[in-house]
Design a protein around this motif. Structure first.
Motif, PDB file in Angstrom:
ATOM      1  N   TRP A  10      10.398  67.267 -60.432  1.00 38.90           N
ATOM      2  CA  TRP A  10       9.181  67.801 -59.823  1.00 38.90           C
ATOM      3  C   TRP A  10       8.983  67.278 -58.411  1.00 38.90           C
ATOM      4  O   TRP A  10       8.408  67.966 -57.560  1.00 38.90           O
ATOM      5  CB  TRP A  10       7.958  67.497 -60.691  1.00 38.90           C
ATOM      6  N   GLU A  11       9.473  66.079 -58.119  1.00 42.09           N
ATOM      7  CA  GLU A  11       9.364  65.538 -56.763  1.00 42.09           C
ATOM      8  C   GLU A  11      10.132  66.412 -55.778  1.00 42.09           C
ATOM      9  O   GLU A  11       9.667  66.674 -54.667  1.00 42.09           O
ATOM     10  CB  GLU A  11       9.893  64.101 -56.741  1.00 42.09           C
ATOM     11  N   ILE A  12      11.295  66.894 -56.195  1.00 46.33           N
ATOM     12  CA  ILE A  12      12.076  67.787 -55.334  1.00 46.33           C
ATOM     13  C   ILE A  12      11.305  69.077 -55.084  1.00 46.33           C
ATOM     14  O   ILE A  12      11.263  69.575 -53.952  1.00 46.33           O
ATOM     15  CB  ILE A  12      13.453  68.063 -55.968  1.00 46.33           C
ATOM     16  N   CYS A  13      10.673  69.617 -56.116  1.00 48.87           N
ATOM     17  CA  CYS A  13       9.888  70.854 -55.951  1.00 48.87           C
ATOM     18  C   CYS A  13       8.716  70.652 -54.996  1.00 48.87           C
ATOM     19  O   CYS A  13       8.436  71.508 -54.158  1.00 48.87           O
ATOM     20  CB  CYS A  13       9.375  71.337 -57.295  1.00 48.87           C
ATOM     21  N   ILE A  14       8.040  69.524 -55.112  1.00 49.13           N
ATOM     22  CA  ILE A  14       6.900  69.254 -54.221  1.00 49.13           C
ATOM     23  C   ILE A  14       7.379  69.116 -52.782  1.00 49.13           C
ATOM     24  O   ILE A  14       6.776  69.662 -51.858  1.00 49.13           O
ATOM     25  CB  ILE A  14       6.137  68.006 -54.691  1.00 49.13           C
ATOM     26  N   GLY A  15       8.481  68.410 -52.587  1.00 51.54           N
ATOM     27  CA  GLY A  15       9.031  68.263 -51.235  1.00 51.54           C
ATOM     28  C   GLY A  15       9.441  69.586 -50.628  1.00 51.54           C
ATOM     29  O   GLY A  15       9.143  69.872 -49.466  1.00 51.54           O
ATOM     30  N   VAL A  40      12.035  75.194 -59.103  1.00 46.96           N
ATOM     31  CA  VAL A  40      10.928  75.163 -60.064  1.00 46.96           C
ATOM     32  C   VAL A  40      11.436  75.523 -61.462  1.00 46.96           C
ATOM     33  O   VAL A  40      11.035  74.897 -62.449  1.00 46.96           O
ATOM     34  CB  VAL A  40       9.784  76.109 -59.623  1.00 46.96           C
ATOM     35  N   LEU A  41      12.327  76.495 -61.548  1.00 35.47           N
ATOM     36  CA  LEU A  41      12.894  76.852 -62.850  1.00 35.47           C
ATOM     37  C   LEU A  41      13.665  75.685 -63.454  1.00 35.47           C
ATOM     38  O   LEU A  41      13.554  75.407 -64.654  1.00 35.47           O
ATOM     39  CB  LEU A  41      13.807  78.071 -62.716  1.00 35.47           C
ATOM     40  N   VAL A  42      14.438  74.982 -62.628  1.00 36.99           N
ATOM     41  CA  VAL A  42      15.170  73.821 -63.122  1.00 36.99           C
ATOM     42  C   VAL A  42      14.191  72.723 -63.550  1.00 36.99           C
ATOM     43  O   VAL A  42      14.372  72.074 -64.584  1.00 36.99           O
ATOM     44  CB  VAL A  42      16.157  73.301 -62.055  1.00 36.99           C
ATOM     45  N   ALA A  43      13.121  72.512 -62.780  1.00 36.30           N
ATOM     46  CA  ALA A  43      12.133  71.491 -63.126  1.00 36.30           C
ATOM     47  C   ALA A  43      11.428  71.832 -64.437  1.00 36.30           C
ATOM     48  O   ALA A  43      11.196  70.947 -65.276  1.00 36.30           O
ATOM     49  CB  ALA A  43      11.114  71.330 -61.999  1.00 36.30           C
ATOM     50  N   VAL A  44      11.106  73.106 -64.635  1.00 32.09           N
ATOM     51  CA  VAL A  44      10.465  73.517 -65.893  1.00 32.09           C
ATOM     52  C   VAL A  44      11.427  73.308 -67.057  1.00 32.09           C
ATOM     53  O   VAL A  44      11.037  72.810 -68.121  1.00 32.09           O
ATOM     54  CB  VAL A  44       9.981  74.983 -65.806  1.00 32.09           C
ATOM     55  N   VAL A 102      15.605  54.857 -73.045  1.00 34.92           N
ATOM     56  CA  VAL A 102      16.029  56.255 -72.939  1.00 34.92           C
ATOM     57  C   VAL A 102      14.821  57.166 -72.725  1.00 34.92           C
ATOM     58  O   VAL A 102      14.875  58.106 -71.925  1.00 34.92           O
ATOM     59  CB  VAL A 102      16.841  56.676 -74.188  1.00 34.92           C
ATOM     60  N   ILE A 103      13.724  56.886 -73.401  1.00 38.73           N
ATOM     61  CA  ILE A 103      12.496  57.667 -73.211  1.00 38.73           C
ATOM     62  C   ILE A 103      11.985  57.531 -71.780  1.00 38.73           C
ATOM     63  O   ILE A 103      11.613  58.519 -71.137  1.00 38.73           O
ATOM     64  CB  ILE A 103      11.426  57.248 -74.239  1.00 38.73           C
ATOM     65  N   LEU A 104      11.995  56.313 -71.245  1.00 35.25           N
ATOM     66  CA  LEU A 104      11.571  56.107 -69.858  1.00 35.25           C
ATOM     67  C   LEU A 104      12.499  56.820 -68.877  1.00 35.25           C
ATOM     68  O   LEU A 104      12.056  57.354 -67.863  1.00 35.25           O
ATOM     69  CB  LEU A 104      11.504  54.614 -69.542  1.00 35.25           C
ATOM     70  N   ALA A 105      13.802  56.845 -69.174  1.00 31.33           N
ATOM     71  CA  ALA A 105      14.758  57.541 -68.311  1.00 31.33           C
ATOM     72  C   ALA A 105      14.488  59.043 -68.289  1.00 31.33           C
ATOM     73  O   ALA A 105      14.595  59.681 -67.235  1.00 31.33           O
ATOM     74  CB  ALA A 105      16.179  57.259 -68.771  1.00 31.33           C
ATOM     75  N   HIS A 106      14.125  59.617 -69.431  1.00 33.46           N
ATOM     76  CA  HIS A 106      13.792  61.040 -69.461  1.00 33.46           C
ATOM     77  C   HIS A 106      12.526  61.324 -68.640  1.00 33.46           C
ATOM     78  O   HIS A 106      12.440  62.338 -67.952  1.00 33.46           O
ATOM     79  CB  HIS A 106      13.611  61.526 -70.901  1.00 33.46           C
ATOM     80  N   GLY A 107      11.561  60.435 -68.714  1.00 40.00           N
ATOM     81  CA  GLY A 107      10.365  60.596 -67.891  1.00 40.00           C
ATOM     82  C   GLY A 107      10.687  60.530 -66.410  1.00 40.00           C
ATOM     83  O   GLY A 107      10.140  61.290 -65.606  1.00 40.00           O
TER      84      GLY A 107
END
Length: 127
Positions: free
Chosen positions: A70-75, A18-22, A58-63
């Motif tokens: 966040w997908e990893i955190c949810i899993g 979660v810290l990495v995702a934030v 590049v903007i889409l890649a950052h998204g």
């Protein structure tokens, strides 16, 4: 890899992810806002078409990076909940609950926005 290098004791903990995702969210948002300002400043330039296309990618890649973090955190969160609520088919119950939350939110908030944007693109191409 960030967790392995700087926080090895938190490598398999949900809080570490979660810290990495934030952190990815904050850095990604700063990058997206910065790149968007650059793209806005180049909007009037006739020769900047390829650069604008590159900035958009590049903007889409950052998204996408933010979404994957966040997908990893949810899993991992669902995995932690399923281990604490031992029972038959708890993973299926959690998946159904997640769908009951996500699908209506997508249907009522995201889908109308996507349809509006698609109509704008079609109208822009028609002119």
């Amino acid at each position: 890899s960030f967790l392995n290098a700087y926080m090895p004791s938190w490598e398999h903990h949900l809080l570490g992810h979660v810290l990495v995702a934030v952190a990815m969210c904050i850095l990604g948002c700063v990058m997206v806002l910065s790149l968007d300002k650059v793209a806005d400043s180049m909007q009037g330039d006739a020769e900047a078409g390829s650069m604008l296309h590159l900035l958009k990618d590049v903007i889409l890649a950052h998204g996408l990076l933010i979404g994957f973090s966040w997908e990893i955190c949810i899993g991992l969160g669902m995995h932690a909940i399923s281990h604490s609520l031992e029972g038959p088919n708890i993973d299926i119950v959690l998946a159904i609950f997640l769908c009951m939350v996500v699908v209506p939110a997508y249907r009522f908030f995201m889908l109308p926005e996507l349809q509006t944007r698609e109509e704008k693109v079609v109208a822009h191409k028609a002119h």
